[in-house]
Design an enzyme around this catalytic site. Structure first.
Site, PDB file in Angstrom:
ATOM      1  N   ASP A 120      -2.746 -12.670   0.247  1.00 49.31           N
ATOM      2  CA  ASP A 120      -1.647 -11.899   0.822  1.00 49.31           C
ATOM      3  C   ASP A 120      -2.018 -10.547   1.423  1.00 49.31           C
ATOM      4  OD1 ASP A 120      -0.760 -13.980  -0.770  1.00 49.31           O
ATOM      5  OD2 ASP A 120       1.070 -12.978  -1.345  1.00 49.31           O
ATOM      6  N   LYS A 121      -2.554  -9.642   0.614  1.00 49.73           N
ATOM      7  CA  LYS A 121      -2.798  -8.275   1.085  1.00 49.73           C
ATOM      8  C   LYS A 121      -4.192  -8.109   1.658  1.00 49.73           C
ATOM      9  CE  LYS A 121       1.105  -8.010  -0.836  1.00 49.73           C
ATOM     10  NZ  LYS A 121       1.022  -9.348  -1.412  1.00 49.73           N
ATOM     11  N   GLU A 440       6.840  -7.849  -6.106  1.00 48.32           N
ATOM     12  CA  GLU A 440       7.517  -9.062  -5.641  1.00 48.32           C
ATOM     13  C   GLU A 440       8.414  -9.597  -6.746  1.00 48.32           C
ATOM     14  OE1 GLU A 440       4.240 -10.797  -2.465  1.00 48.32           O
ATOM     15  OE2 GLU A 440       4.480 -11.790  -4.393  1.00 48.32           O
ATOM     16  N   SER A 466       8.028 -12.618  -2.967  1.00 44.98           N
ATOM     17  CA  SER A 466       6.908 -13.496  -2.652  1.00 44.98           C
ATOM     18  C   SER A 466       7.273 -14.349  -1.447  1.00 44.98           C
ATOM     19  CB  SER A 466       6.622 -14.408  -3.852  1.00 44.98           C
ATOM     20  OG  SER A 466       5.845 -15.520  -3.475  1.00 44.98           O
TER      21      SER A 466
END
Length: 550
Positions: A120-121, A440, A466
């Site tokens: 994700d990041k 999230e 999420s």
């Protein structure tokens, strides 16, 4: 070459000696220096296989006349960090990764970079850091995970988060939940649906920063290794051509990526990461208003988990991002890519599209784009919902607020049976600064879905969701509670009015009442007073600005 500042001339004799201590030869120092930015870690399934890809990329660099140097960044697994204090570090880790890429590349004089992220990041973090340097770079995303299977049914990670809710209401037994736990995550790769990691991989390809089909080629597919090798070769050509990222990342390129995002119904987190990436080129180059404006231009054309029945493997076999670009070509603007062909040339080269998975614009899954920006007195600067994963009966919903000042309080209430049909759960003080870290809310949203309340209960928060969240989950409320946003003034029983079609969200209170309540709150007291999160809380911008450090 930039690397000449490190390796050329008598004055750089000590520098060369240190490189020779690492095994590099005089011949190696005549070639372009290429940084291979790996994010391998043994704790993240999306990154467990990246050593193989970095080796392939290095082979490609060597074969085309470059000298590769591998280094690592951190990488946090959002799924493992979910539901506890660890999630506060997920979004802030994006800035650490960006700083690390910038620092390593500048300190060692790299001429170009191959970025190898998955989750994700890590994807936006690496791109942000590389953009600060404005040197040629290419991205090899690690690829999705294949779904698991149990008793003839496919499962993935979100099945387990929702399974907890199903267990709580007696829909499944603990033994059945354990069986799903053992099979849902099949091996290497990012979670199998169109969640944040895969959304960002798709947008990276749509931006023109990855080779065609990279985003959807799965982690265990040998084609991924070949793409990594080809990317290693390609970066050497890009350095020789001096193809800089700012030559590729025009306003039109970002708008292309946003259109793909909206058409696919990607993760709401993209509304944080795309503006943050663009911010490295120019302040407010892309804003939440661009998502809002472009959401009127495309429908939702793919029914992919969590909002549909398909998985990333289905999107890949249907033609991948090139096929999506082909379907959207009337809206796409032509831009450069790392491939050498323009984005429309890639779109036009598509030989096959499965229109059952990637629908035609005139026969979409939903008439509205997959993401929606809402505004109103509750969120003057905006908030975001993945409308493509919302039951149509919840597009418009009025209900009484049940207010919680943390995710943990909300989860206890949900699992404790305190939420009933019609409620609007409000989770606040979970924003970028207030959380800090903007956690999230996958655990509460999954519990709601698992308990069968996703068609009757809404959830709003100044935190985020999420990419696996589904249902009427409205996040990124800006301004956040810690900054004195209206969400801080809401009390139990206040009526929240949501209209996703009209893009509105309001609390049914007079302005005078809101002002009076806010005036009584006093100054927000930071929850964490030392360490990285303390610094982050003081420096981070609001969600509508991408939650970047000021």
């Amino acid at each position: 070459m930039i690397s000449d500042n490190v390796k050329k001339g008598v004055i750089r004799t000590p520098n060369r000696a240190l490189l020779k201590a690492c095994g590099y030869t005089d011949e190696d120092m005549e070639k372009p220096f290429i940084g291979i930015v790996n994010s391998f870690t043994e704790v993240v399934p999306g990154h467990i296989h990246l050593r193989t890809l970095s080796e392939a990329a290095k082979h490609g660099v060597y074969a085309n006349g470059g000298t590769p140097f591998e280094f690592n960044t951190i990488g946090i697994c959002d799924g493992i960090a979910m539901g506890h204090e660890g999630m506060k570090y997920s979004l802030p880790s994006r800035e650490i990764i960006a700083d690390a890429v910038e620092s390593m590349a500048r300190a060692h004089g790299f001429d170009g970079l191959v970025l190898i992220p998955t989750c994700d990041k890590i994807v936006p973090g690496m791109i942000m850091g590389a953009l600060r340097l404005n040197i040629p770079f290419i991205v090899v995303t690690g690829g999705p995970m294949l779904p698991g299977e149990f008793q003839g049914k496919k499962y993935e990670l979100i099945s387990l988060f929702e399974g907890v809710g199903e267990y709580q209401v007696g829909k499944i037994t603990e033994e059945e939940l354990k069986c799903i736990e053992d099979c849902a995550c099949s091996g290497a790769g990012s979670c199998a649906g169109l969640y944040t990691a895969n959304s960002m991989a798709c947008l990276t390809e749509a931006l023109g920063l990855s080779l065609p089909m990279c985003a959807t080629t799965h982690a265990v597919d040998a084609q991924k290794v070949r793409l990594a090798k080809k990317s290693g070769s390609k970066i050497v050509d890009m350095v020789k051509e001096d193809l800089k990222p700012t030559d590729i990342l025009t306003k039109e390129a970002f708008e292309n990526a946003i259109l793909v995002d909206l058409a696919l119904g990607g993760s709401t987190n993209t509304t944080l990461h795309i503006p943050a990436i663009a911010n490295e080129i120019e302040n407010k180059f892309i804003t939440l208003d661009d998502f809002d404006r472009l959401s009127d231009e495309v429908p939702h054309i793919a029914s992919i988990k969590p909002g549909g029945e398909h998985y990333m493997i289905d999107l890949h076999n249907a033609g991948g991002i090139p096929a999506v670009l082909n379907v959207l070509k009337e809206k796409i603007r032509d831009t450069k890519t790392v491939d050498g062909r323009s984005i429309l040339e890639i779109a036009e080269s598509v030989k096959y599209i499965n229109y059952d998975v990637i629908r035609k614009v005139e026969a979409p899954v939903h008439e509205t784009a997959g993401l929606r920006v809402l505004k109103g007195n509750l969120a003057p600067n905006g908030c975001v919902v993945k409308i493509g994963a919302v039951h149509p009966k919840m597009y418009k919903h009025d209900g009484p607020a049940k207010v919680y000042n943390s995710e943990d309080e909300a989860i206890s209430a949900i699992l404790g049976g305190k939420i009933v049909e019609g409620d609007v759960i409000v989770i606040r003080y979970e924003g970028p600064s207030g959380g800090p870290g903007m956690r999230e809310m996958l655990s509460p949203t999954s519990a709601i879905c698992g308990m069968g309340l996703d068609d009757s209960v809404a959830l709003i928060t100044d935190g985020r969701f999420s990419g696996g969240s589904r249902g009427p989950c409205i996040g990124h409320v800006s301004p956040e509670a810690a900054a004195g946003g209206v969400i801080a003034a809401i009390e139990n029983g206040d009526i929240i009015k949501i209209d996703m079609i009209e893009k509105e969200i309001n609390v049914d209170l007079d302005e005078s009442v809101i002002k009076e309540r806010l005036s009584k709150l006093g100054e927000f007291e930071p929850k964490i007073k030392k360490g990285y999160l303390s610094r982050y809380s003081k420096l981070v911008s609001s969600a509508d600005e991408g939650a970047v450090l000021k």
